[in-house]
Design a protein around this motif. Structure first.
Motif, mmCIF file in Angstrom:
data_model
loop_
_atom_site.group_PDB
_atom_site.id
_atom_site.type_symbol
_atom_site.label_atom_id
_atom_site.label_comp_id
_atom_site.label_asym_id
_atom_site.label_seq_id
_atom_site.Cartn_x
_atom_site.Cartn_y
_atom_site.Cartn_z
ATOM 1 N N ALA A 249 -0.421 4.834 -0.383
ATOM 2 C CA ALA A 249 -0.944 3.589 0.164
ATOM 3 C C ALA A 249 -1.005 2.503 -0.899
ATOM 4 N N ALA A 250 -1.443 2.857 -2.113
ATOM 5 C CA ALA A 250 -1.569 1.866 -3.174
ATOM 6 C C ALA A 250 -0.205 1.346 -3.618
ATOM 7 N N ALA A 251 0.790 2.219 -3.668
ATOM 8 C CA ALA A 251 2.130 1.806 -4.086
ATOM 9 C C ALA A 251 2.794 0.915 -3.041
ATOM 10 N N ALA A 252 2.469 1.118 -1.770
ATOM 11 C CA ALA A 252 3.110 0.351 -0.703
ATOM 12 C C ALA A 252 2.402 -0.966 -0.409
ATOM 13 N N ALA A 253 1.127 -1.082 -0.772
ATOM 14 C CA ALA A 253 0.326 -2.231 -0.361
ATOM 15 C C ALA A 253 0.783 -3.524 -1.031
#
Length: 499
Positions: A249-253
């Motif tokens: 989630a953090a990499a895609a946000a």
């Protein structure tokens, strides 16, 4: 007299060997292409076993060698611990090489049972037999090869006959259930195998088979969880933290447009941090945004990570889907490389020196778990030759896997257009293709790693062959209709009657 007796035993033994070789000549000639590929795979495994003695040890190997179930289930210990105690790490590596050969033999056999061409079935086994990354995995003390073998065992039981018996369905469920105990991502395997039993029509006997399969998968998982409860006090597969999805989630946000309260803002890393740490570092690096995060009073890191994940998924769902899709298609690239933020591919490549991962995995540590002690050795020229083989063509090109995946998808669609009595090949193609794609997507949903792509070598080539056969069957079925003649039978029919 003693000399005569010894000579007689020698000649008798020689006669037996000669008889076995003569008996093997006919099947070897009949299956000459598979024999060549199999022997090449066997030779490569012998060279690998000799070059990297006693075995390769990865960072995560430490958890299995010491029984740490905090992050991954420990079903691999069923293979690891007995063999390690009986003959050391070299015995474990040799057993995994045998599993790799067994996987190829099972795939070849089941494809022949489904009526495939011998040359095509042999080519479908070439990736698992010859791919350098598969060889490296078999030499490494990690559960991936056992996981592959259990998946192939389950599919072989389900596809061996056109209509599997109850005992085959039950054993297939047990094999897939044990696969979950080996790698938790195996939980998704229940989806494609249930689809196999329910694809054409819902009938009572198919519902019974589905219930039997579900029970077979559930039993090994429940047994493992009961053991975990008795030993560690928790009724779960692992003690993995609830923020396992945080890295994805953090990499895609897109932090610039993501609406977050101030106390969660530091959980959203910049693109530069994502590229530098990757998903693995975002979750596990002490200096990363997660482990360095200071939650508000009365809150835990896990709870705040859950809130952050929910915000990303609800506000930017397509960003997450796109990130998973980008990682999924990396498998089909012409060459194998490391993209920014990915786990280094060098971890899955042969090295000319024994690889270590301080502070846990050092040469001294490997020597301590090796029978008789002593530093592990690497034969320089042989290790260098294996590395050159792996890096310069000794891997399965991504475009070939892409063609296999597309053929598998196309062949799976045929199950909806062919008459029920002609869908044997298309149904087998459906379950094999679905197993591969669902397993790869589930792995990429957590993190991309070339290690997690290994099941593609085992599943996509057979799926492509089955897909090509299903398409051929559909074309042959359509031709007599246009000509007003009677239809042709499905390709696997003859072998099914022989079964």
């Amino acid at each position: 007299m003693r000399g005569h007796a010894r000579w007689k035993r020698f000649t008798d033994g020689t006669s037996r060997v000669r008889g076995l070789l003569m008996a093997a000549r006919t099947p070897a000639r009949r299956h000459w292409l598979f024999t060549i590929v199999f022997c090449a795979g066997l030779s490569l495994r012998i060279l690998t076993q000799v070059a990297y003695s006693p075995a390769l040890v990865y960072i995560d190997s430490y958890r299995y060698l010491h029984g740490d179930s905090s992050l991954d289930p420990l079903g691999y210990l069923v293979l690891l611990w007995p063999l390690q105690r009986a003959g050391g790490l070299a015995t474990v590596a040799a057993a995994q090489h045998l599993l790799g050969l067994g996987i190829a033999l099972s795939l070849y056999s089941v494809l022949l049972r489904r009526g495939m061409w011998r040359w095509a079935a042999a080519l479908a086994t070439a990736p698992v037999l010859l791919d350098g990354y598969q060889l490296q995995a078999e030499q490494t003390i990690m559960p991936d090869v056992l996981f592959e073998a259990l998946i192939v065992a389950g599919l072989t039981l389900l596809l061996w006959r056109r209509k599997p018996g109850a005992w085959q369905v039950g054993l297939a469920g047990l094999a897939l259930g044990v696969a979950v105990d080996v790698r938790q991502v195996g939980e998704v395997l229940i989806v494609p195998v249930l689809a196999l039993l329910l694809v054409r029509a819902i009938r009572w006997h198919r519902l019974a088979e589905s219930a039997l399969l579900t029970a077979g998968i559930t039993i090994p998982v429940l047994i493992y969880m009961l053991v975990q409860f008795a030993v560690a006090g928790h009724f779960t597969l692992t003690q993995r933290n609830s923020y396992a999805f945080y890295g994805r989630a953090a990499a895609a946000a897109n932090c610039a447009t993501l609406r977050l309260p101030p106390d969660e803002r530091t959980l959203c890393p910049s693109p530069q941090v994502v590229a530098a740490l990757g998903i693995d570092g975002l979750v596990g690096d002490p200096a990363g945004p997660l482990l360095s995060y200071q939650p508000p009073p009365g809150r835990t890191i896990e709870a705040m990570a859950d809130r952050f994940e929910l915000a990303v998924v609800t506000q930017q769902p397509m960003a997450v889907v796109s990130a998973i899709h980008r990682d999924f298609i990396k498998l089909f690239a012409l060459t194998r490389n490391t993209a920014p933020g990915d786990m280094p591919i060098s971890r899955w490549q042969f090295q000319t020196a024994y690889p270590t991962y301080p502070p846990l995995i050092t040469l001294r540590y490997v020597a301590s778990i090796r029978p008789g002690g002593g530093q592990p050795s690497v034969i320089g020229p042989l290790a260098g030759a294996l590395r050159d083989y792996q890096l310069h063509g000794g891997y399965t090109p991504g475009p070939l896997l892409a063609v296999a995946a597309l053929a598998g998808l196309a062949g799976s669609c045929m199950s909806g257009f062919l008459r029920r009595e002609r869908t044997a090949t298309a149904t087998a193609c459906l379950v094999t293709t679905a197993t591969a794609i669902i397993l790869l997507l589930a792995s990429d949903a957590y993190e991309f790693s070339w290690r997690y792509q290994l099941p593609a070598l085992v599943l996509l080539p057979p799926a492509g062959i089955l897909g090509a056969a299903a398409i051929t069957t559909a074309m042959r079925s359509a031709a007599p209709k246009r000509a007003g003649a009677s239809g042709l039978t499905d390709l696997p029919r003859a072998s099914d009657r022989a079964a």
